[in-house]
Design an enzyme around this catalytic site. Structure first.
Site, PDB file in Angstrom:
ATOM      1  N   GLY A 115       0.802  -1.219   0.000  1.00  0.00           N
ATOM      2  CA  GLY A 115       0.000   0.000   0.000  1.00  0.00           C
ATOM      3  C   GLY A 115       0.828   1.259   0.000  1.00  0.00           C
ATOM      4  O   GLY A 115       0.370   2.313  -0.473  1.00  0.00           O
ATOM      5  N   GLU A 118       1.533   1.837  -3.505  1.00  0.00           N
ATOM      6  CA  GLU A 118       0.281   2.233  -4.150  1.00  0.00           C
ATOM      7  C   GLU A 118      -0.046   3.701  -3.897  1.00  0.00           C
ATOM      8  O   GLU A 118      -0.582   4.384  -4.782  1.00  0.00           O
ATOM      9  CB  GLU A 118      -0.856   1.325  -3.687  1.00  0.00           C
ATOM     10  CG  GLU A 118      -0.736  -0.076  -4.276  1.00  0.00           C
ATOM     11  CD  GLU A 118      -1.742  -1.053  -3.712  1.00  0.00           C
ATOM     12  OE1 GLU A 118      -2.471  -1.671  -4.493  1.00  0.00           O
ATOM     13  OE2 GLU A 118      -1.797  -1.195  -2.465  1.00  0.00           O
TER      14      GLU A 118
END
Length: 262
Positions: A115, A118
């Protein structure tokens, strides 16, 4: 420089027309907990509503990591029902960054994994330094990239290269990351380099910057004819703006423009 807090783990600092969104959970290397995700979303809502922000830079207060991804310790404690309820909050952090209307730059120093990478991929540009290590290791813990990685990475580096990176779950160090296009610029210090790039971008028309970003984002995946219609609509939205009038006047008068931002 002013600072506004969004919960315990996120801060927004203003550098004139540049906003710095600081991931500030250093003891956990910015692992994204439910609370932190909610704060990232709230900070993005505030930034998106602030017409005076021309560029947003996402940085970290930790000297070893940009962000190591989801808080797996918290995830391990959640029941299935709690995980379902948490999912929209988690998504809100990533879509919050992705949908910011102004240009965005990620400053990657240290680890940007899962993440964390991301969040960087959700930005328009990624600036990194030699400490950077990036990757999407989710399949190694039984899940998949769920913060946009399966969609954003192929758009950045192509389907086959993204598949290799996602399927192997491997970590990529700075030099190779730059070679593969996982990051856009390698600099001596990621935060300094990102803020310098942001300042250069912010010297341009805020109306023009937002319209150009909108046209590029909306045109992705469309055929050329449809994409050109998107571009034309964006052009029409700026062609009669105060920024356009000021830009032309400043060019003719050989001076620096003073953008009205409208």
């Amino acid at each position: 420089m002013s600072e506004q807090r969004f919960g315990e783990f996120v801060a927004v600092r203003r550098h004139e027309y540049v906003a710095e969104l600081v991931l500030d959970r250093p003891k956990a290397m910015n692992a994204v907990s439910t609370e932190m995700a909610r704060s990232i979303g709230a900070a993005c809502d505030a930034l998106g509503a602030d017409a005076s922000v021309r560029v947003t830079v996402v940085t970290s207060s930790n000297d070893r990591a940009f962000c190591v991804g989801a808080d797996l310790k918290e995830r391990n404690s959640l029941t299935d029902a709690e995980l379902v309820r948490q999912r929209p909050v988690a998504r809100g952090a990533y879509t919050g960054v992705l949908e910011l209307p102004m240009p965005t730059v990620a400053a990657v120093h240290g680890f940007a994994l899962g993440g964390g990478f991301e969040l960087a991929l959700a930005c328009d540009l990624i600036v990194a330094d030699a400490t950077a290590v990036v990757g999407l290791p989710e399949v190694s813990v039984g899940v998949i990239p769920g913060g946009g990685g399966t969609q954003l990475l192929p758009r950045r580096v192509g389907a086959a290269r993204a598949a290799e990176l996602v399927f192997t779950a491997r970590r990529v160090e700075a030099a190779e990351a730059a070679e593969l296009g996982l990051v856009d610029r390698l600099v001596e210090d990621a935060r300094t380099g990102a803020l310098e790039l942001a300042a250069r971008i912010a010297a341009n028309s805020p109306v023009g910057l937002r319209a150009a970003k909108r046209a590029m984002r909306l045109g992705q995946g469309l055929d050329l004819r449809a994409g050109l219609e998107v571009e034309d609509a964006a052009w029409r939205s700026v062609a009669f703006s105060g920024d356009r009038a000021e830009g032309v006047a400043a060019f003719n008068e050989k001076r620096r423009p003073e953008w009205p931002g409208e």
